[in-house]
Scaffold this motif. Sequence first.
Motif, PDB file in Angstrom:
ATOM      1  N   VAL A 174       1.555  -1.276  -0.166  1.00  0.00           N
ATOM      2  CA  VAL A 174      -0.520   0.490  -0.266  1.00  0.00           C
ATOM      3  C   VAL A 174       0.963   1.278  -0.267  1.00  0.00           C
ATOM      4  O   VAL A 174       0.302   1.972  -0.268  1.00  0.00           O
ATOM      5  N   GLU A 175       2.643   1.359   0.633  1.00  0.00           N
ATOM      6  CA  GLU A 175       3.267   2.581   0.773  1.00  0.00           C
ATOM      7  C   GLU A 175       3.007   2.335  -0.365  1.00  0.00           C
ATOM      8  O   GLU A 175       4.087   3.438  -0.537  1.00  0.00           O
ATOM      9  N   SER A 176       3.665   1.207  -1.028  1.00  0.00           N
ATOM     10  CA  SER A 176       4.187   1.638  -2.005  1.00  0.00           C
ATOM     11  C   SER A 176       3.766   2.400  -3.390  1.00  0.00           C
ATOM     12  O   SER A 176       3.975   3.313  -3.605  1.00  0.00           O
ATOM     13  N   LEU A 177       2.941   1.622  -3.458  1.00  0.00           N
ATOM     14  CA  LEU A 177       0.954   2.711  -4.765  1.00  0.00           C
ATOM     15  C   LEU A 177       1.294   3.830  -4.049  1.00  0.00           C
ATOM     16  O   LEU A 177       1.243   4.756  -4.915  1.00  0.00           O
ATOM     17  N   ALA A 178       0.990   3.618  -3.093  1.00  0.00           N
ATOM     18  CA  ALA A 178       0.869   5.417  -2.745  1.00  0.00           C
ATOM     19  C   ALA A 178       2.206   6.694  -2.508  1.00  0.00           C
ATOM     20  O   ALA A 178       1.284   7.538  -3.182  1.00  0.00           O
ATOM     21  N   ALA A 179       3.195   6.094  -2.795  1.00  0.00           N
ATOM     22  CA  ALA A 179       4.365   6.540  -3.342  1.00  0.00           C
ATOM     23  C   ALA A 179       4.691   7.410  -4.926  1.00  0.00           C
ATOM     24  O   ALA A 179       4.991   7.695  -5.276  1.00  0.00           O
ATOM     25  N   GLN A 180       4.080   6.178  -5.256  1.00  0.00           N
ATOM     26  CA  GLN A 180       4.126   6.037  -6.987  1.00  0.00           C
ATOM     27  C   GLN A 180       3.286   6.848  -7.222  1.00  0.00           C
ATOM     28  O   GLN A 180       3.431   7.188  -8.521  1.00  0.00           O
ATOM     29  N   TYR A 181       2.120   6.459  -7.105  1.00  0.00           N
ATOM     30  CA  TYR A 181       0.531   7.222  -7.592  1.00  0.00           C
ATOM     31  C   TYR A 181       0.050   8.300  -6.492  1.00  0.00           C
ATOM     32  O   TYR A 181      -0.946   8.574  -5.913  1.00  0.00           O
ATOM     33  N   PRO A 182       1.144   9.871  -6.022  1.00  0.00           N
ATOM     34  CA  PRO A 182       0.642  10.716  -4.863  1.00  0.00           C
ATOM     35  C   PRO A 182      -0.287  10.943  -5.306  1.00  0.00           C
ATOM     36  O   PRO A 182      -0.794  12.093  -6.121  1.00  0.00           O
TER      37      PRO A 182
END
Length: 234
Positions: free
Chosen positions: A112-120
């Motif tokens: 989840v954290e990776s997706l949020a970081a990739q797609y702010p």
Amino acid sequence: MPYPLDDATATALVSLFPWVMTRSPQAPVQAAVEALLQAEQARRGHPDPKTGALQVPALTQGNLLKEEYDLSTHAHHDGWRVGAVIADVKGMINLNARFGFPTGDALLRATVESLAAQYPGAKVVRLHPDAFAALLVPTSQLTVSESLAGPTHEALSRDVRRVLPPGTPDADAPSWTVSLLEVTVDAPSHWQVLGPLVWAELERAHVMQRSGRAQGLQRRRLRLDGFVPGPATL
């Protein structure tokens, strides 16, 4: 001072969540109250405590897309549009068996954290226990494209490795099925219709990708203007 429940109210409450009778036979009313509270929190957009992602009721029953409709619907003359990047962890059962449930939970949160970081600016929703969708909503000013699958997978692999035990070989590291979706809704009458429609298309895109019946970016266009196709357009 706690407000006492009469027998009829307590029975009605427990009937909403019959499973509490087997899981919490000593305190079924308390368990039902907690379940009701959790369901309402999910609807209101409280993150899933295990992963930090938003929960499906926020999309299908809550107002997750209300602001997106209010701020953007009149600016998109070719339809209200949302993109999605869906990441499904492969073989989570085996990963839990290999690394243990605490590491498995950390792996999901790191996804989840990776997706949020990739797609702010995206809204990350937990579709299934091991599958998450980053919704590239209009106000994020992000768009989905065919080229996102590979980089998304690479970033997930890099970002999630930090929660694995040191020295974990690449062969034992997690992998993901990455699905791409673009949904366009013509003439939505109000924001309440958007959540269930988007959720249904996320589910369909996920199943199509997992079953091998679709590859690359899947596009859907939904018409809500009462248009009935004639014989020539069927």
